[in-house]
Design a protein around this motif. Structure first.
Motif, PDB file in Angstrom:
ATOM      1  N   LEU A 109       0.831  -1.198   0.000  1.00 16.30           N
ATOM      2  CA  LEU A 109       0.000   0.000   0.000  1.00 16.30           C
ATOM      3  C   LEU A 109       0.869   1.252   0.000  1.00 16.30           C
ATOM      4  N   PHE A 110       1.931   1.206   0.799  1.00 17.42           N
ATOM      5  CA  PHE A 110       2.815   2.364   0.890  1.00 17.42           C
ATOM      6  C   PHE A 110       3.463   2.652  -0.467  1.00 17.42           C
ATOM      7  N   ILE A 111       4.008   1.603  -1.089  1.00 18.08           N
ATOM      8  CA  ILE A 111       4.692   1.808  -2.371  1.00 18.08           C
ATOM      9  C   ILE A 111       3.700   2.281  -3.428  1.00 18.08           C
ATOM     10  N   VAL A 117       0.812   9.010  -5.817  1.00 15.95           N
ATOM     11  CA  VAL A 117       0.935  10.441  -5.502  1.00 15.95           C
ATOM     12  C   VAL A 117       1.899  11.107  -6.465  1.00 15.95           C
ATOM     13  N   MET A 118       3.019  10.406  -6.709  1.00 16.53           N
ATOM     14  CA  MET A 118       4.014  10.989  -7.615  1.00 16.53           C
ATOM     15  C   MET A 118       3.400  11.182  -9.005  1.00 16.53           C
ATOM     16  N   ALA A 119       2.690  10.165  -9.489  1.00 20.65           N
ATOM     17  CA  ALA A 119       2.107  10.264 -10.820  1.00 20.65           C
ATOM     18  C   ALA A 119       1.055  11.358 -10.879  1.00 20.65           C
ATOM     19  N   MET A 120       0.228  11.441  -9.810  1.00 18.51           N
ATOM     20  CA  MET A 120      -0.806  12.472  -9.800  1.00 18.51           C
ATOM     21  C   MET A 120      -0.195  13.865  -9.819  1.00 18.51           C
TER      22      MET A 120
ATOM     23  N   LEU B 232       9.873  14.286 -16.228  1.00 20.81           N
ATOM     24  CA  LEU B 232      10.784  14.000 -15.125  1.00 20.81           C
ATOM     25  C   LEU B 232      10.392  12.693 -14.436  1.00 20.81           C
ATOM     26  N   THR B 233       9.089  12.547 -14.170  1.00 15.33           N
ATOM     27  CA  THR B 233       8.625  11.300 -13.543  1.00 15.33           C
ATOM     28  C   THR B 233       8.939  10.118 -14.430  1.00 15.33           C
TER      29      THR B 233
END
Lengths: 182, 574
Positions: A109-111, A117-120, B232-233
């Motif tokens: 879940l964490f990963i 979040v990074m993608a969003m 970047l991602t």
């Protein structure tokens, strides 16, 4: 599903489109979640079917009929059946429960959350690029012709490479599944 | 536009390997043992032909300079491909010598070989397939080096890895081998998904799968307010995913188990082939932003590098199984090589150092695994320190080979490992990553402990009664040759170093890579050499100063390496 999607594709400006998009997106994401959370491998395969069909529907909405058809034929039709057959033929108990420990769940879940979040963040902060903003190639039958031409000119090497890759996979599968010796 | 013939023109080496692979499969289906045994010679011939084809297709490095098409994401690809192909052919032949005897040890092949009277069952022998997979994986590396397109790059990376999964599973009749293969396969699939996601984001951010176009879009974005977060991602995810191929930190878990479970010759293969493909792919991905590696990417590489080295070396110290030690050493060496990529921003010396190091590491590690593969304990592979103990008393030749290999892995002066480390460290210091180099130096010291433990077990240990030396001439020749070449390259490494720096610097046109997109000349900051030589007055003062003390042992060599690459880097830095 196919009929519905074709109707959508034939009326690209219908006010239903955003609504339908959200319906299909929810179907795709929801069943993807269900795959991850499910503990029964056959159920997972069925959820995978709806995920793949949902993606196919979104391809239809983007006027990529050929891609959508391929998605349905190859993935929903072929690969999925292969998975189910593979499970049935290899596992002693197809209704085996796949249990994950709470720690594994938490870690996963964490990963997943951090990648999401990074993608969003990346998606929401990025301007829509010119190239990708205009995928609406002229509708009609010349999709397939264009794809065929691209595969045999610009993408010739990747195309052949995919063929070699499939050869490797086929030989490998035949070898791995060979009769066990005495 | 792109004609098919144009696309194919530069791919003769790959085609030769592919035909070789098909011939191996065909030969492997023969009913007579003598024909089946031709598979290994066929593979050797295919590699040799690929080498000749590469040399024939390569333009003489200094004769042509096409300024405008200079070193873009793809401009560097043409000479890069040549270098990688030659390296793959050279190291591939050594690997083939080491692996040639593997099928003779597989139980099913033995049974079929020894039962000439009975009906032949092609499903039981795997000799042909083994060498076919061997060649196909090498084809994958060659194709990675020539990739101009993300689709191409992805497929080539997978072509490199897929055959290795099967090689791990089938080349050893042990349960551990199957376990290793399953782990390797699933983690490999996961990693492929990660970098494929990265590639799709790169496509989404730029609207093209062509590396050249992506490079231009990135350049445009950099000039107008910075890279888009999507691009970047994409880069970050691609790097993390490709880290699996090089066994670097977030994706290093498989290495120890897989290296231990696979047949020793296959382990040697795993230590060189996917790693080379991974580093070349990383160079291509980092080439997207050219001189201006974005800060988050540098942070990621920095962290990966420090963690990879440290975890590799510290875990290596704790092992008692030599194959696991070498697995962690493989992780640690990937860490050192990432140093060259961190030092890449605007600086081609780092890349050249990586390309050089990967060959040097490959040679040393192949020699080590070849020696290990010549030993047998209780009918199984020897893997522990106790098993190699006293090897020097039984077989001084093998012991000497192993000694040379570990000394090169430590980075002892007359060997290639030393030169490689010098180039990596100086390229990083030139770039101001002193802290990382200090970490790397500490790690080298930690690593030396377990390498010397191998050597001391070999020379001062008490011979193990259960272990015997197997008489495998080809494997012994392969290992010895790798060690001798590692020594020779350490003493006269000039030509290879020069080739490595030309591989990333010299802007040579190449038919395969003229994808129809012509770069606007004004966009290119790192054009051909004469252009960049002018704004470079500051470079000579610092560069030799950094190189001179470190490279006293081999004074003549650093000159050709740093000279062509330094100007390019400094000019864009200023």
């Amino acid at each position: 599903m196919i009929v519905l999607a074709q109707q959508v594709a034939s009326h690209p400006l219908s006010p239903m489109q955003p609504l339908l998009f959200y319906v299909f997106a929810a179907l795709t994401v929801g069943s993807a979640w269900a795959i991850v959370l499910s503990q029964n491998i056959i159920r997972m395969a069925v959820y995978l079917l709806t995920t793949l069909a949902g993606v196919a529907a979104i391809y239809f909405m983007l006027n990529a009929e050929f891609l959508a058809a391929i998605q349905l034929i190859v993935y929903a039709g072929g690969t999925l059946i292969l998975i189910v057959f593979g499970v049935m033929l290899t596992s002693k108990n197809p209704f085996m429960q796949l249990v994950t420990s709470p720690l594994e769940r938490a870690l996963g879940l964490f990963i997943a959350a951090s990648v999401a979040v990074m993608a969003m963040v990346a998606l929401l902060n990025s301007p829509v690029p010119g190239g990708a903003a205009a995928p609406a190639a002229p509708a009609g039958h010349d999709h397939v012709a264009r794809i065929g031409r691209a595969l045999l000119s610009d993408y010739l090497v990747p195309f052949e490479l995919a063929a070699v890759l499939l050869l490797v996979v086929m030989v490998a599968a035949a070898y791995m599944a060979r009769r066990t010796q005495r | 536009m792109n004609l098919m013939t144009e696309k194919i023109a530069g791919l003769w080496p790959e085609i030769s390997l592919l035909l070789g692979a098909c011939s191996c499969i065909a030969a492997g289906l023969a009913g007579t043992v003598s024909v089946r045994r031709l598979a290994a010679p066929i593979a050797a011939v295919a590699l040799a032909v690929a080498g000749v084809a590469t040399l024939a297709g390569a333009s003489p490095p200094t004769s042509i300079h096409i300024g405008a098409h200079g070193s873009s994401a793809n401009g560097i690809a043409a000479p890069l491909a040549c270098y990688v192909k030659i390296a793959v052919v050279g190291v591939g032949l050594l690997l083939l010598l080491v692996a040639a005897a593997v099928p003779n040890r597989i139980r099913s092949d033995q049974q079929v070989d020894n039962a000439p009277g009975s009906a032949f069952d092609a499903g039981l022998v795997m000799r042909g397939e083994f060498f076919a997979f061997f060649l196909l994986s090498l084809t994958g590396v060659m194709l990675v080096s020539g990739a101009t397109d993300l689709v191409w790059l992805f497929l080539a990376l997978e072509l490199t890895s897929l055959p290795t999964y099967v090689m791990v599973a089938t080349a050893r009749d042990r349960v551990e081998a199957n376990e290793a293969a399953v782990k390797y396969f699933f983690l490999g699939a996961l990693a492929a998904a990660v970098f494929l996601y990265g590639f799709t984001l790169l496509y989404g951010a730029t609207g093209s799968t062509d590396l050249n176009v992506i490079h231009n879009v990135a350049k445009h974005q950099l000039a107008h307010g910075g890279l888009s977060p999507l691009l970047l991602t994409g880069m970050l995810l691609s790097i993390v995913g490709i880290a699996f191929k090089i066994a670097a930190v977030p994706m290093h878990f498989y290495a120890a188990d897989v290296y231990q479970g696979a047949s020793t010759a296959v382990t040697a293969f795993l230590a060189f082939v996917p790693k080379t493909a991974g580093f070349v792919a990383l160079i291509l991905i980092l080439g997207i932003t050219g001189d201006h590696t974005p800060q988050p990417v540098i942070w990621l590489l920095w962290a990966m590098e420090a963690l990879t080295m440290t975890i590799g070396n510290v875990m290596g110290l704790l092992q008692t199984n030599v194959k696991r030690v070498l697995a962690y050493s493989s992780i640690a060496h990937s860490g050192y090589m990432l140093l060259g990529l961190v030092a890449l921003g605007g600086h081609r010396a780092g890349e050249a150092a990586v390309l050089f190091y990967v060959v040097g590491y490959g040679l040393a590690t192949i020699a080590a695994f070849a020696v290990l593969g010549c030993l047998e304990t209780n009918g199984d592979e020897s893997q522990d320190y106790a098993h190699i103990a006293g090897l020097a008393k039984r077989n001084p030749g093998l012991a000497a080979t192993l000694l040379l290999a570990v000394l090169s892995l430590i980075g002892m002066p007359p060997l290639v490992g030393f030169l490689g480390k010098v180039y990596l460290f100086t390229s990083a210091i030139d770039h101001g990553y002193v802290c990382l180099v200090v970490i790397a130096a500490i790690n080298s010291a930690i690593g030396a402990v377990y390498y010397l433990r191998i050597a001391s077990a070999c020379y001062f240990g008490k011979p193990d009664e259960a272990t015997r030396v197997i008489d495998w001439p080809s494997r012994r020749v392969g290992g010895t040759a790798a060690a001798v070449i590692a020594l020779a390259l350490g003493i006269v490494g000039g030509p290879l170093v020069e080739a490595a720096s030309l591989a990333v610097d010299a802007p040579i046109g190449h038919p395969t890579h003229s994808t129809g997109i012509v770069l606007p000349p004004a966009d290119d900051e790192r054009g051909e050499m004469p252009d960049t030589a002018t704004p470079q007055p500051a470079a000579p003062t610092t560069a030799p100063a950094d190189d001179a003390p470190a490279a006293t042992e081999t004074a003549p060599q650093p000159a050709p390496e740093t000279a062509p690459s330094e100007p390019a880097g400094k000019s864009s830095d200023m």
